[in-house]
Scaffold this motif. Structure first.
Motif, short mmCIF file in Angstrom:
data_model
loop_
_atom_site.label_atom_id
_atom_site.label_comp_id
_atom_site.label_asym_id
_atom_site.label_seq_id
_atom_site.Cartn_x
_atom_site.Cartn_y
_atom_site.Cartn_z
N PRO A 45 22.00 -8.96 101.34
CA PRO A 45 22.49 -10.33 101.05
C PRO A 45 21.60 -11.11 100.08
CG PRO A 45 22.49 -9.91 103.41
CD PRO A 45 21.78 -8.77 102.77
N HIS A 46 20.31 -10.77 100.05
CA HIS A 46 19.38 -11.48 99.18
C HIS A 46 19.05 -10.70 97.90
CE1 HIS A 46 18.82 -14.23 102.49
NE2 HIS A 46 18.56 -13.19 103.27
N LEU A 47 19.62 -9.51 97.75
CA LEU A 47 19.38 -8.63 96.60
C LEU A 47 17.89 -8.36 96.40
CD1 LEU A 47 21.97 -10.12 94.09
CD2 LEU A 47 22.24 -8.12 95.54
N ILE A 48 17.21 -7.99 97.50
CA ILE A 48 15.77 -7.73 97.48
C ILE A 48 15.50 -6.36 98.10
CG2 ILE A 48 13.54 -8.45 98.44
CD1 ILE A 48 14.51 -11.30 98.34
N MET A 49 14.51 -5.65 97.54
CA MET A 49 14.02 -4.40 98.11
C MET A 49 12.50 -4.51 98.21
SD MET A 49 14.40 -0.50 96.69
CE MET A 49 13.40 -0.72 95.22
N LYS A 50 11.95 -4.08 99.35
CA LYS A 50 10.49 -4.11 99.54
C LYS A 50 10.01 -2.73 99.94
CE LYS A 50 10.05 -8.94 100.78
NZ LYS A 50 9.32 -9.91 101.60
N PHE A 51 8.79 -2.36 99.45
CA PHE A 51 8.18 -1.10 99.83
C PHE A 51 6.67 -1.22 99.67
CE2 PHE A 51 9.15 -0.81 95.35
CZ PHE A 51 8.02 -0.25 94.79
N LEU A 52 5.93 -0.29 100.27
CA LEU A 52 4.47 -0.28 100.19
C LEU A 52 4.00 0.62 99.06
CD1 LEU A 52 3.39 0.02 103.94
CD2 LEU A 52 3.16 -1.96 102.46
N THR A 53 2.94 0.20 98.36
CA THR A 53 2.31 1.06 97.37
C THR A 53 1.37 2.01 98.10
OG1 THR A 53 0.43 -0.41 97.04
CG2 THR A 53 2.36 -0.77 95.62
N LEU A 54 0.75 2.90 97.35
CA LEU A 54 -0.18 3.86 97.95
C LEU A 54 -1.43 3.18 98.48
CD1 LEU A 54 0.19 6.74 95.37
CD2 LEU A 54 1.22 6.56 97.63
N ILE A 55 -1.73 1.96 98.02
CA ILE A 55 -2.89 1.23 98.52
C ILE A 55 -2.47 0.14 99.52
CG2 ILE A 55 -4.39 1.73 96.57
CD1 ILE A 55 -3.74 -1.05 95.48
N ARG A 56 -1.28 0.32 100.09
CA ARG A 56 -0.76 -0.51 101.19
C ARG A 56 -0.48 -1.96 100.78
NH1 ARG A 56 1.18 2.63 104.80
NH2 ARG A 56 0.88 1.13 106.41
N GLU A 57 -0.10 -2.20 99.53
CA GLU A 57 0.33 -3.52 99.09
C GLU A 57 1.86 -3.54 99.09
OE1 GLU A 57 -1.31 -4.45 95.30
OE2 GLU A 57 -3.33 -4.69 96.08
N ILE A 58 2.44 -4.67 99.44
CA ILE A 58 3.90 -4.80 99.47
C ILE A 58 4.41 -5.18 98.10
CG2 ILE A 58 5.84 -6.09 100.42
CD1 ILE A 58 4.17 -6.47 102.97
N VAL A 59 5.38 -4.42 97.61
CA VAL A 59 6.05 -4.70 96.33
C VAL A 59 7.44 -5.22 96.65
CG1 VAL A 59 6.98 -3.69 94.23
CG2 VAL A 59 4.78 -2.92 95.10
N THR A 60 7.83 -6.31 95.99
CA THR A 60 9.15 -6.88 96.16
C THR A 60 9.91 -6.76 94.84
OG1 THR A 60 8.32 -8.45 97.79
CG2 THR A 60 10.44 -8.95 96.79
N VAL A 61 11.08 -6.15 94.89
CA VAL A 61 11.95 -6.02 93.72
C VAL A 61 13.15 -6.94 93.95
CG1 VAL A 61 13.33 -4.47 92.32
CG2 VAL A 61 11.22 -3.64 93.38
N LYS A 62 13.32 -7.92 93.07
CA LYS A 62 14.41 -8.88 93.21
C LYS A 62 15.43 -8.67 92.11
CE LYS A 62 11.31 -12.40 95.00
NZ LYS A 62 10.75 -13.73 94.79
N ALA A 63 16.69 -8.79 92.47
CA ALA A 63 17.76 -8.67 91.48
C ALA A 63 18.23 -10.06 91.09
CB ALA A 63 18.93 -7.87 92.06
N ASN A 64 18.73 -10.17 89.87
CA ASN A 64 19.29 -11.41 89.39
C ASN A 64 20.76 -11.16 89.09
OD1 ASN A 64 20.01 -13.75 88.13
ND2 ASN A 64 18.36 -13.73 86.65
N GLN A 65 21.63 -11.79 89.82
CA GLN A 65 23.06 -11.52 89.71
C GLN A 65 23.70 -12.26 88.55
OE1 GLN A 65 25.27 -12.29 93.29
NE2 GLN A 65 26.32 -10.35 93.13
N LYS A 66 22.95 -13.06 87.80
CA LYS A 66 23.52 -13.84 86.69
C LYS A 66 23.79 -12.99 85.49
CE LYS A 66 21.55 -18.14 88.17
NZ LYS A 66 20.69 -19.26 87.85
#
Length: 66
Positions: A45-66
């Motif tokens: 619903p928010h067009l977001i994906m999150k995952f951990l890097t190899l050094i345990r940092e959270i990466v957030t990928v956001k989509a823009n529907q415009k």
């Protein structure tokens, strides 16, 4: 090879792509196998994906529907 994330240790995977000529708002659809390898959590619903890097940092990928 496709890389997810920028900067410190992005996650890279070999992915097979299926190219389709279609009128859609998406650039790419990521399959379950890749999402599982990445350990990603998808918030559709928010067009977001999150995952951990190899050094345990959270990466957030956001989509823009415009």
């Amino acid at each position: 090879m496709t890389s997810f994330g920028q900067g410190k240790l992005p996650r890279s995977f070999t992915i097979k792509y299926l190219l389709v000529d279609a009128n859609t708002s998406y650039f790419a659809l990521i399959g379950r196998k890749t999402l599982n390898e990445l350990g990603a959590i998808v918030f559709t619903p928010h067009l977001i994906m999150k995952f951990l890097t190899l050094i345990r940092e959270i990466v957030t990928v956001k989509a823009n529907q415009k």
